[in-house]
Design a protein around this motif. Structure first.
Motif, PDB file in Angstrom:
ATOM      1  N   LEU A  21       0.822  -1.218   0.000  1.00 17.46           N
ATOM      2  CA  LEU A  21       0.000   0.000   0.000  1.00 17.46           C
ATOM      3  C   LEU A  21       0.852   1.263   0.000  1.00 17.46           C
ATOM      4  O   LEU A  21       0.315   2.375  -0.074  1.00 17.46           O
ATOM      5  N   GLY A  22       2.164   1.121   0.075  1.00 17.66           N
ATOM      6  CA  GLY A  22       3.053   2.267   0.200  1.00 17.66           C
ATOM      7  C   GLY A  22       3.424   2.501   1.654  1.00 17.66           C
ATOM      8  O   GLY A  22       2.704   2.107   2.577  1.00 17.66           O
ATOM      9  N   HIS A  23       4.566   3.157   1.857  1.00 17.00           N
ATOM     10  CA  HIS A  23       5.066   3.392   3.205  1.00 17.00           C
ATOM     11  C   HIS A  23       4.186   4.384   3.957  1.00 17.00           C
ATOM     12  O   HIS A  23       3.677   5.347   3.382  1.00 17.00           O
ATOM     13  N   ALA A  24       4.035   4.113   5.257  1.00 20.72           N
ATOM     14  CA  ALA A  24       3.288   4.998   6.154  1.00 20.72           C
ATOM     15  C   ALA A  24       1.878   5.273   5.624  1.00 20.72           C
ATOM     16  O   ALA A  24       1.394   6.404   5.655  1.00 20.72           O
ATOM     17  N   HIS A  25       1.212   4.224   5.163  1.00 19.59           N
ATOM     18  CA  HIS A  25      -0.152   4.383   4.654  1.00 19.59           C
ATOM     19  C   HIS A  25      -1.050   4.901   5.781  1.00 19.59           C
ATOM     20  O   HIS A  25      -1.093   4.310   6.876  1.00 19.59           O
ATOM     21  N   PRO A  26      -1.770   5.978   5.565  1.00 21.91           N
ATOM     22  CA  PRO A  26      -2.489   6.618   6.685  1.00 21.91           C
ATOM     23  C   PRO A  26      -3.508   5.724   7.363  1.00 21.91           C
ATOM     24  O   PRO A  26      -3.662   5.770   8.591  1.00 21.91           O
ATOM     25  N   ARG A  27      -4.197   4.901   6.615  1.00 26.37           N
ATOM     26  CA  ARG A  27      -5.217   4.045   7.220  1.00 26.37           C
ATOM     27  C   ARG A  27      -4.576   3.003   8.140  1.00 26.37           C
ATOM     28  O   ARG A  27      -5.107   2.673   9.203  1.00 26.37           O
ATOM     29  N   VAL A  28      -3.412   2.507   7.723  1.00 27.21           N
ATOM     30  CA  VAL A  28      -2.720   1.498   8.517  1.00 27.21           C
ATOM     31  C   VAL A  28      -2.073   2.133   9.746  1.00 27.21           C
ATOM     32  O   VAL A  28      -2.204   1.633  10.869  1.00 27.21           O
ATOM     33  N   THR A  29      -1.368   3.234   9.545  1.00 29.53           N
ATOM     34  CA  THR A  29      -0.684   3.854  10.685  1.00 29.53           C
ATOM     35  C   THR A  29      -1.674   4.362  11.725  1.00 29.53           C
ATOM     36  O   THR A  29      -1.395   4.313  12.930  1.00 29.53           O
ATOM     37  N   GLU A  30      -2.830   4.812  11.292  1.00 28.44           N
ATOM     38  CA  GLU A  30      -3.837   5.268  12.259  1.00 28.44           C
ATOM     39  C   GLU A  30      -4.371   4.094  13.071  1.00 28.44           C
ATOM     40  O   GLU A  30      -4.583   4.197  14.285  1.00 28.44           O
ATOM     41  N   ALA A  31      -4.582   2.950  12.424  1.00 29.69           N
ATOM     42  CA  ALA A  31      -5.049   1.768  13.146  1.00 29.69           C
ATOM     43  C   ALA A  31      -4.012   1.318  14.172  1.00 29.69           C
ATOM     44  O   ALA A  31      -4.355   0.939  15.304  1.00 29.69           O
ATOM     45  N   VAL A  32      -2.750   1.373  13.793  1.00 25.77           N
ATOM     46  CA  VAL A  32      -1.671   1.014  14.714  1.00 25.77           C
ATOM     47  C   VAL A  32      -1.609   2.008  15.870  1.00 25.77           C
ATOM     48  O   VAL A  32      -1.485   1.630  17.041  1.00 25.77           O
ATOM     49  N   ARG A  33      -1.695   3.277  15.538  1.00 18.58           N
ATOM     50  CA  ARG A  33      -1.593   4.333  16.559  1.00 18.58           C
ATOM     51  C   ARG A  33      -2.686   4.184  17.625  1.00 18.58           C
ATOM     52  O   ARG A  33      -2.447   4.417  18.804  1.00 18.58           O
ATOM     53  N   ARG A  34      -3.878   3.774  17.204  1.00 14.23           N
ATOM     54  CA  ARG A  34      -4.978   3.615  18.162  1.00 14.23           C
ATOM     55  C   ARG A  34      -4.658   2.549  19.206  1.00 14.23           C
ATOM     56  O   ARG A  34      -5.102   2.636  20.345  1.00 14.23           O
ATOM     57  N   GLU A  35      -3.880   1.525  18.804  1.00 19.07           N
ATOM     58  CA  GLU A  35      -3.581   0.436  19.735  1.00 19.07           C
ATOM     59  C   GLU A  35      -2.385   0.729  20.633  1.00 19.07           C
ATOM     60  O   GLU A  35      -2.263   0.139  21.710  1.00 19.07           O
ATOM     61  N   LEU A  36      -1.502   1.606  20.211  1.00 15.85           N
ATOM     62  CA  LEU A  36      -0.245   1.789  20.936  1.00 15.85           C
ATOM     63  C   LEU A  36      -0.455   2.253  22.371  1.00 15.85           C
ATOM     64  O   LEU A  36       0.293   1.864  23.272  1.00 15.85           O
ATOM     65  N   ASP A  37      -1.447   3.081  22.597  1.00 15.43           N
ATOM     66  CA  ASP A  37      -1.711   3.576  23.953  1.00 15.43           C
ATOM     67  C   ASP A  37      -2.568   2.620  24.781  1.00 15.43           C
ATOM     68  O   ASP A  37      -2.869   2.905  25.932  1.00 15.43           O
ATOM     69  N   ARG A  38      -2.949   1.482  24.184  1.00 14.50           N
ATOM     70  CA  ARG A  38      -3.811   0.524  24.875  1.00 14.50           C
ATOM     71  C   ARG A  38      -3.049  -0.727  25.319  1.00 14.50           C
ATOM     72  O   ARG A  38      -3.628  -1.645  25.867  1.00 14.50           O
ATOM     73  N   GLY A  39      -1.728  -0.753  25.060  1.00 17.36           N
ATOM     74  CA  GLY A  39      -0.930  -1.926  25.391  1.00 17.36           C
ATOM     75  C   GLY A  39      -0.823  -2.864  24.212  1.00 17.36           C
ATOM     76  O   GLY A  39      -1.755  -2.983  23.412  1.00 17.36           O
ATOM     77  N   SER A  40       0.307  -3.533  24.090  1.00 21.12           N
ATOM     78  CA  SER A  40       0.543  -4.340  22.894  1.00 21.12           C
ATOM     79  C   SER A  40       0.581  -5.839  23.151  1.00 21.12           C
ATOM     80  O   SER A  40       0.483  -6.626  22.215  1.00 21.12           O
ATOM     81  N   ASN A  41       0.739  -6.274  24.434  1.00 18.69           N
ATOM     82  CA  ASN A  41       0.919  -7.692  24.697  1.00 18.69           C
ATOM     83  C   ASN A  41       0.495  -7.987  26.131  1.00 18.69           C
ATOM     84  O   ASN A  41       0.905  -7.279  27.048  1.00 18.69           O
ATOM     85  N   PHE A  42      -0.305  -9.023  26.316  1.00 23.24           N
ATOM     86  CA  PHE A  42      -0.887  -9.298  27.628  1.00 23.24           C
ATOM     87  C   PHE A  42      -0.686 -10.762  28.014  1.00 23.24           C
ATOM     88  O   PHE A  42      -0.246 -11.576  27.202  1.00 23.24           O
ATOM     89  N   VAL A  43      -1.037 -11.113  29.226  1.00 27.93           N
ATOM     90  CA  VAL A  43      -0.876 -12.480  29.689  1.00 27.93           C
ATOM     91  C   VAL A  43      -2.009 -13.390  29.201  1.00 27.93           C
ATOM     92  O   VAL A  43      -1.916 -14.611  29.309  1.00 27.93           O
ATOM     93  N   ARG A  44      -3.055 -12.803  28.655  1.00 34.79           N
ATOM     94  CA  ARG A  44      -4.171 -13.533  28.049  1.00 34.79           C
ATOM     95  C   ARG A  44      -4.486 -12.912  26.702  1.00 34.79           C
ATOM     96  O   ARG A  44      -4.076 -11.792  26.409  1.00 34.79           O
ATOM     97  N   PRO A  45      -5.226 -13.644  25.835  1.00 35.97           N
ATOM     98  CA  PRO A  45      -5.528 -13.093  24.519  1.00 35.97           C
ATOM     99  C   PRO A  45      -6.270 -11.761  24.600  1.00 35.97           C
ATOM    100  O   PRO A  45      -7.131 -11.558  25.475  1.00 35.97           O
TER     101      PRO A  45
END
Length: 453
Positions: A84-108
């Motif tokens: 889709l090209g580098h730094a595609h806005p739709r993808v980076t925005e989806a990633v950005r939304r998760e970054l402040d919510r934690g990336s890895n947990f002890v359960r799914p």
């Protein structure tokens, strides 16, 4: 030395000699700290003309910038992963939304559920999916699952396809088999692409021994009529598992991969590359009966299928969901084909105009174009590849292949064709001289798989 990036030019003039002092210095530092100077052999500086291997500062869309301030139109981005090209806005925005919510947990995380549902809705030929971080883990898990389900040990892989895994079952068959026990390769046998009779002969030679047939369903050419369906029938008749490696064909051939395009359902399939648009995510998918062998809801012997600490990082799965949505809603596969068809036609026309159309060969599905460079005797030539790559780089085109991304513009395609025409003019001179050496300015580029550095 600082690796700070300083932009000095928007687009190179091919008439100027290309000099990359910052990239050269960074490459030296890379080799001092990282075996091979890169984390993927296909990205090594031995794959590029000597002293002309750019070290990348950043990318945007279909363009990348090196440490010396040069901008390039980039093809084969991220080894085909950034479609889709580098730094595609739709993808980076989806990633950005998760970054402040934690990336890895002890359960799914619930993101794992959402991503699985989205993937299986896009690839309806599969019934279950398990995510990982790279393609090798997924293909090796498919092989292990096939062996467990069949009770057989041999693996049959397509000899015409260049790469399946970093693991021993595959690397033992390559010239880079150092460090692998010598008897490992006896468990891997090969069959040619497109030849059902030869594959049946192989299955007859090892009756009841072959656990799976693994192949890319398509590559540089379309599968012969009835071929994939014939493989399906052979696998069923001989009791082995049919595995499609869709690392490249997934999304690029259709949103549901080659299996969706050609209408042949494998038992297992593996996806990656385009799935994350550069973020680390891969997938093993397939029939519930097989996949559940790696789960908890069965009475058979357990299979250690995939168990990765980072396999379900939320931001990578969010990227995958954004990619799948973008492909289906924006018709990305069709755009990739349109761009590739226009590019291929322009390259072939430029090569013909310079009289090298028998030597510069563009092939493959329009969404996955590669090229071959042939010498005056029509033999594959690393020397002529080196010459061609040097001229493309001088013209501001970084193209180990001509695999397109959807971020390319008409201007990008036009500029690429101009750079190819310039390269073809030099190619013609070298052919007439029957010696490309004066245009190499150093050692030729090298194949990835070789026994000596």
């Amino acid at each position: 030395m600082s690796t700070e990036y300083t932009e000095k030019t928007a687009r190179r003039d091919a008439a100027e000699p290309l000099d990359l002092p910052r990239s050269r210095a960074a490459n030296e530092r890379l080799h001092a700290l990282i075996p091979g100077g890169a984390h993927t052999y296909a990205k090594g500086d031995d794959q590029y003309p000597e002293h002309l291997a750019p070290v990348i500062s950043h990318g945007s869309g279909a363009h990348v910038w090196d440490l010396d301030g040069n901008r390039y139109i980039e093809y084969g981005s991220g080894l085909r992963s950034v479609s889709l090209g580098h730094a595609h806005p739709r993808v980076t925005e989806a990633v950005r939304r998760e970054l402040d919510r934690g990336s890895n947990f002890v359960r799914p995380s619930v993101v794992e559920l959402d991503a699985a549902e989205r993937f299986l809705a896009t690839v309806p030929t599969a019934e279950m999916v398990k995510f990982a971080k790279n393609g090798s883990d997924a293909t090796t898990a498919a092989v292990r699952l096939a062996r467990a389900a069949t009770g057989r040990t041999r693996v049959a892989l397509c000899a015409d396809h260049p790469f399946f895994s970093v693991d021993d079952w595959f690397i033992a068959t390559t010239p880079m088999s150092a460090g692998i026990p010598t008897d490992t390769d006896r468990l891997t046998v090969t069959f040619p692409y497109g030849d059902l009779a030869a594959t049946e002969t192989l299955l007859d030679r090892y009756p009841g021994e072959i656990a799976c047939l693994i192949l890319e369903p398509a590559t540089h050419s379309e599968p012969p009529p009835g071929y994939l369906a014939g493989l399906r029938e052979l696998a069923d008749r001989h009791g082995c598992v049919l595995v499609f490696d869709e690392m490249i064909t997934g999304l690029r051939w259709s949103e549901a991969g080659a299996q969706g395009l050609y209408g042949v359902t494998p038992d297992l399939s593996t996806f990656g590359k385009a799935l994350g648009n550069g973020f680390a995510v891969s997938a093993l998918a397939g029939r519930r009966e097989l996949m559940e062998r790696g789960g908890l809801r069965h009475s058979d012997e357990r299979v250690f299928l995939l168990s990765t600490t980072h396999g379900a990082e939320t931001h990578s799965l969010a990227a995958a969901m954004a990619v799948l949505t973008t492909y289906t809603e924006e018709g990305i596969t069709a755009r990739l084909h349109d761009l590739g068809e226009r590019l291929a036609a322009g390259i072939r026309e430029a090569a013909a105009a310079m009289g090298v159309d028998d030597h510069l060969i563009v092939r493959g599905r329009a969404s996955n174009l590669v090229f071959a460079t042939l010498d005056e005797h029509q033999r594959p030539s690393q020397e002529y590849r080196t010459l061609f790559l040097r001229r493309l780089l001088a013209g501001g085109v970084l193209a180990p292949s001509f695999v397109v991304s959807s971020a390319l513009t008409d201007d990008d395609i036009d500029h690429t064709i101009e750079a190819v025409a310039d390269a073809c003019a030099v190619y013609r001179k070298a052919l007439d001289a029957t010696d490309p050496t004066p245009w190499l300015s150093g050692r030729p580029v090298k194949p990835v798989f070789r026994s000596r550095a």
